[in-house]
Design a protein around this motif. Structure first.
Motif, mmCIF file in Angstrom:
data_model
loop_
_atom_site.group_PDB
_atom_site.id
_atom_site.type_symbol
_atom_site.label_atom_id
_atom_site.label_comp_id
_atom_site.label_asym_id
_atom_site.label_seq_id
_atom_site.Cartn_x
_atom_site.Cartn_y
_atom_site.Cartn_z
ATOM 1 N N LEU A 154 0.839 -1.194 0.000
ATOM 2 C CA LEU A 154 0.000 0.000 0.000
ATOM 3 C C LEU A 154 0.875 1.245 0.000
ATOM 4 O O LEU A 154 1.837 1.336 0.766
ATOM 5 C CB LEU A 154 -0.908 0.004 1.246
ATOM 6 N N SER A 155 0.513 2.194 -0.870
ATOM 7 C CA SER A 155 1.208 3.486 -0.892
ATOM 8 C C SER A 155 0.173 4.592 -0.956
ATOM 9 O O SER A 155 -0.953 4.390 -1.407
ATOM 10 C CB SER A 155 2.161 3.564 -2.093
ATOM 11 N N ARG A 156 0.548 5.776 -0.497
ATOM 12 C CA ARG A 156 -0.395 6.899 -0.458
ATOM 13 C C ARG A 156 0.249 8.137 -1.052
ATOM 14 O O ARG A 156 1.409 8.461 -0.770
ATOM 15 C CB ARG A 156 -0.850 7.172 0.979
ATOM 16 N N GLU A 157 -0.542 8.833 -1.879
ATOM 17 C CA GLU A 157 -0.131 10.121 -2.421
ATOM 18 C C GLU A 157 -1.292 11.077 -2.245
ATOM 19 O O GLU A 157 -2.332 10.915 -2.876
ATOM 20 C CB GLU A 157 0.261 9.993 -3.892
ATOM 21 N N GLY A 158 -1.118 12.050 -1.359
ATOM 22 C CA GLY A 158 -2.234 12.930 -1.034
ATOM 23 C C GLY A 158 -3.310 12.153 -0.305
ATOM 24 O O GLY A 158 -3.052 11.524 0.726
ATOM 25 N N SER A 159 -4.530 12.191 -0.829
ATOM 26 C CA SER A 159 -5.638 11.453 -0.209
ATOM 27 C C SER A 159 -5.959 10.160 -0.954
ATOM 28 O O SER A 159 -6.955 9.508 -0.669
ATOM 29 C CB SER A 159 -6.898 12.336 -0.168
ATOM 30 N N GLU A 164 -2.187 -10.874 -9.911
ATOM 31 C CA GLU A 164 -1.894 -9.549 -9.389
ATOM 32 C C GLU A 164 -3.079 -8.608 -9.651
ATOM 33 O O GLU A 164 -3.645 -8.603 -10.745
ATOM 34 C CB GLU A 164 -0.628 -8.982 -10.033
ATOM 35 N N LEU A 165 -3.416 -7.826 -8.618
ATOM 36 C CA LEU A 165 -4.492 -6.843 -8.723
ATOM 37 C C LEU A 165 -3.943 -5.468 -8.389
ATOM 38 O O LEU A 165 -2.990 -5.343 -7.605
ATOM 39 C CB LEU A 165 -5.629 -7.174 -7.749
ATOM 40 N N SER A 166 -4.573 -4.439 -8.938
ATOM 41 C CA SER A 166 -4.152 -3.071 -8.660
ATOM 42 C C SER A 166 -5.376 -2.167 -8.621
ATOM 43 O O SER A 166 -6.284 -2.314 -9.442
ATOM 44 C CB SER A 166 -3.177 -2.583 -9.734
ATOM 45 N N GLY A 167 -5.403 -1.276 -7.630
ATOM 46 C CA GLY A 167 -6.522 -0.341 -7.540
ATOM 47 C C GLY A 167 -6.151 0.911 -6.779
ATOM 48 O O GLY A 167 -5.213 0.909 -5.967
ATOM 49 N N LYS A 168 -6.879 1.975 -7.041
ATOM 50 C CA LYS A 168 -6.683 3.242 -6.338
ATOM 51 C C LYS A 168 -8.001 3.668 -5.710
ATOM 52 O O LYS A 168 -9.058 3.476 -6.312
ATOM 53 C CB LYS A 168 -6.183 4.334 -7.289
ATOM 54 N N GLY A 169 -7.909 4.267 -4.511
ATOM 55 C CA GLY A 169 -9.137 4.717 -3.858
ATOM 56 C C GLY A 169 -8.835 5.486 -2.599
ATOM 57 O O GLY A 169 -7.677 5.751 -2.246
ATOM 58 N N LYS A 170 -9.890 5.836 -1.901
ATOM 59 C CA LYS A 170 -9.768 6.574 -0.648
ATOM 60 C C LYS A 170 -9.778 5.560 0.494
ATOM 61 O O LYS A 170 -10.824 5.217 1.024
ATOM 62 C CB LYS A 170 -10.928 7.562 -0.513
ATOM 63 N N GLY A 171 -8.626 5.020 0.816
ATOM 64 C CA GLY A 171 -8.522 3.976 1.816
ATOM 65 C C GLY A 171 -8.250 2.635 1.156
ATOM 66 O O GLY A 171 -8.503 2.424 -0.031
ATOM 67 N N ASP A 221 -4.992 6.319 -2.085
ATOM 68 C CA ASP A 221 -4.224 5.128 -1.747
ATOM 69 C C ASP A 221 -4.107 4.236 -2.981
ATOM 70 O O ASP A 221 -5.097 4.010 -3.690
ATOM 71 C CB ASP A 221 -4.894 4.350 -0.619
ATOM 72 N N THR A 222 -2.927 3.735 -3.227
ATOM 73 C CA THR A 222 -2.688 2.776 -4.314
ATOM 74 C C THR A 222 -2.347 1.430 -3.702
ATOM 75 O O THR A 222 -1.436 1.333 -2.870
ATOM 76 C CB THR A 222 -1.552 3.239 -5.222
ATOM 77 N N LEU A 223 -3.089 0.408 -4.099
ATOM 78 C CA LEU A 223 -2.902 -0.930 -3.540
ATOM 79 C C LEU A 223 -2.473 -1.891 -4.643
ATOM 80 O O LEU A 223 -3.107 -1.981 -5.689
ATOM 81 C CB LEU A 223 -4.200 -1.435 -2.910
ATOM 82 N N GLU A 224 -1.387 -2.593 -4.412
ATOM 83 C CA GLU A 224 -0.944 -3.682 -5.280
ATOM 84 C C GLU A 224 -1.065 -4.955 -4.457
ATOM 85 O O GLU A 224 -0.468 -5.066 -3.380
ATOM 86 C CB GLU A 224 0.511 -3.481 -5.728
#
Length: 578
Positions: free
Chosen positions: A461-466, A482-489, A468-471
């Motif tokens: 998990l990494s965060r940039e601003g608000s 492998e899955l990838s997604g971006k969201g708020k939390g 979150d990017t999850l690998e």
């Protein structure tokens, strides 16, 4: 004097007086019925937002705006740009990033003050279509106690504001303008004076049948029974000037709990347009609930001209953006509104739905006639499994009590409801008492270890601003994916990654977590996290759970377990594997 006597003396009805109705002997609205939907205007992003303990973030505002567009609103009040920088910036974002469809008109609110009107027009620069909503308070109590101005002075404020609006609109001729005026606290204003002020504003704007103005008549505070409000609306409707060039709009509040009723009777009395919010958020007891009024119209066989079929998405978005929970008994939308716990109710529903199913084989448009269900739950994306709940309330509570006392499992209420049919089916098949061990085994097989479960291997998990990017890496039928997604939390990012992988939108409806006693899931003294989720896929709900010493892993695994229980699990595995 005793404490009870003090309380009794403070609860004194004599300090109030009944609201005086207008004398009207020619009322026609009681004999009418609603035959078509009014024009709808959402004020979720302005009136609703200003009533929140924590106003919406820009991300939440944009999410709400997109929901309102998808539901079908053609007019959306997006803020009070002269009142705050966030509102101004949001209006600019909508315009500059082209978020506004061509058939949607945004609306902004402003007081009748020149700098505020100028700032509002600045915010709207470049908009294709916009409504400038001008207001000032006209009520007796506001004039006499707050502003200490005469009737002529208050009317002068409205006239001057209308003139500024007209002048500034002419300077930005690239936008297609509409004007709206609200005599705030209309219901507390003398009718002859309210009419006088509205006519004065109309005279400034000089509308035509092809370019109408909106006269909005708000029950800023609900002070009377809905029939009195309907009389007021019908009187204005009969007496206002240039009626063929005016759209009469209503903006009711719910102080007496009658906001929807007042709006409906106001439509009978001649109103063309309704302002309100999804699920009724707003100042004090809330704005008029557009979901309820639209569904009331729908239940009468009339197209509400709003699409409310994905109620789970509406509830999830509104709850996430407002941080206000929808009551389980909320009309049409609540979790329990279609649930029958009474045996006699269940029997009647069962029989009626059997008859209904037979009717629809020959006539898909056969009239809905099912006892205790005013509408078909499937119309809102609800399943019949959520309607017919065989176990009694005490049965669910007993199962939950055993699991908590013996195993530390604290099932949320929505999972208790989902779990009851599994226990009943086992009890009916075994024809014996279901003990704690069997209950826990059924719980584990159902929610913790579903068949063909996809499992979580690792994540980063990494965060940039608000954001979150999850690998994440998951295992599906022996394959590592492998899955990838971006969201708020992390959960929002994981849900988006899963949705992309399976080709279906996943809506996270409910989430709960707690720590299990160490003896339950671990031999050491470290607490184990238990996570519970409820998701919606293609209108169907699925529950699951998971436990782990890492709450993030437990939460993601619970989501995967719920997905594994879904009807799209096979297609999902194929999609991920591909």
């Amino acid at each position: 004097m005793s404490a009870n006597n003090n309380q009794a003396s403070s609860f004194n009805h004599k300090k109030y007086r009944a609201f005086a109705p207008i004398q009207k002997t020619d009322r026609r609205w009681p004999n009418l019925v609603i035959e078509h939907a009014p024009d709808w205007c959402s004020v979720d992003l302005r009136d609703g937002n200003q009533a929140l303990i924590e106003p919406m973030s820009p991300t939440q505002k944009l999410e709400m705006f997109k929901l309102l567009v998808d539901v079908g609103f053609k007019e959306i009040e997006v803020g009070f740009p002269a009142a705050s920088a966030p509102d101004f910036d949001f209006v600019r974002q909508l315009i500059e990033e082209n978020h506004i469809p061509d058939d949607v008109t945004i609306q902004v609110l402003t007081q009748a003050r020149e700098p505020l009107i100028a700032r509002s027009f600045e915010a709207l620069k470049g908009a294709k279509k916009a409504i400038v909503h001008l207001y000032n308070s006209t009520s007796t109590v506001q004039r006499e106690q707050v502003f200490k101005k005469s009737r002529d002075e208050i009317k002068g404020i409205a006239i001057q504001g209308a003139e500024w609006v007209k002048e500034m609109a002419e300077q930005q001729s690239e936008t297609q303008w509409s004007f709206q005026y609200s005599p705030e606290s209309f219901t507390g204003t003398e009718m002859d004076y309210a009419l006088e002020v509205c006519d004065a504003v109309i005279n400034v704007w000089q509308p035509t049948p092809d370019n109408k103005v909106i006269i909005n008549l708000p029950a800023t505070v609900e002070v009377s029974t809905p029939n009195v409000y309907a009389d007021q609306i019908e009187w204005i409707n009969d007496n206002i000037s240039h009626r063929d060039s005016v759209r009469i709009s209503l903006h009711t509040h719910n102080d007496r709990g009658c906001g929807v009723a007042a709006a409906e009777l106001g439509v009978l009395a001649g109103a063309d347009r309704i302002e309100g919010t999804l699920l009724g958020n707003g100042e004090r007891t809330g704005n008029m609930d557009i979901v309820t009024m639209a569904m009331n119209i729908y239940s009468q066989g009339i197209d509400p001209e709003l699409t409310l079929s994905d109620m789970d998405r509406i509830i999830s978005t509104v709850e996430r953006c407002t941080q206000l929970a929808v009551h389980p008994r909320h009309a049409y939308a609540g979790e329990l509104v279609f649930a029958a716990f009474s045996g006699s109710h269940q029997d009647a529903i069962n029989k009626c739905m059997s008859i209904d199913a037979e009717k629809r084989k020959d006539d898909p448009n056969a009239h809905w006639e099912v006892a205790y269900l005013p509408i078909d739950p499937r119309d809102l994306g609800r399943s019949y499994q959520q309607v017919i709940r065989i176990n009694s309330q005490s049965g669910k509570g007993g199962v939950a009590y055993v699991l908590e006392q013996d195993y530390g499992i604290q099932m949320p209420r929505w999972m208790q409801v989902d779990f009851s049919p599994h226990i009943q089916a086992f009890a009916e098949k075994s024809e014996a008492e279901v003990g704690p061990t069997a209950i826990h085994e059924i719980f584990s097989n159902t929610y913790l270890n579903p068949v063909h479960a996809v499992t979580i291997d690792s994540y980063q998990l990494s965060r940039e601003g608000s954001v979150d990017t999850l690998e994440a890496k998951v295992q599906a039928q022996g394959q590592h994916i492998e899955l990838s997604g971006k969201g708020k939390g992390v959960l929002d990012a994981f849900v988006k990654g899963l949705s992309s992988a399976i080709g279906h939108d996943i809506v996270l409806l409910d989430y709960n977590e707690h720590a299990l006693p160490s003896k339950v899931g671990s031999e050491n003294e470290q607490a184990v996290a238990m996570a519970y989720v409820q998701i919606s896929i293609q209108g169907q709900r699925y529950c699951a759970a998971s436990h782990c010493d890492d709450i993030v892993t437990a939460s993601m695994q619970a989501l995967l377990n719920a997905l594994s229980r879904s009807d799209v699990s096979v297609a999902k595995t194929a999609a991920i594997s591909a």
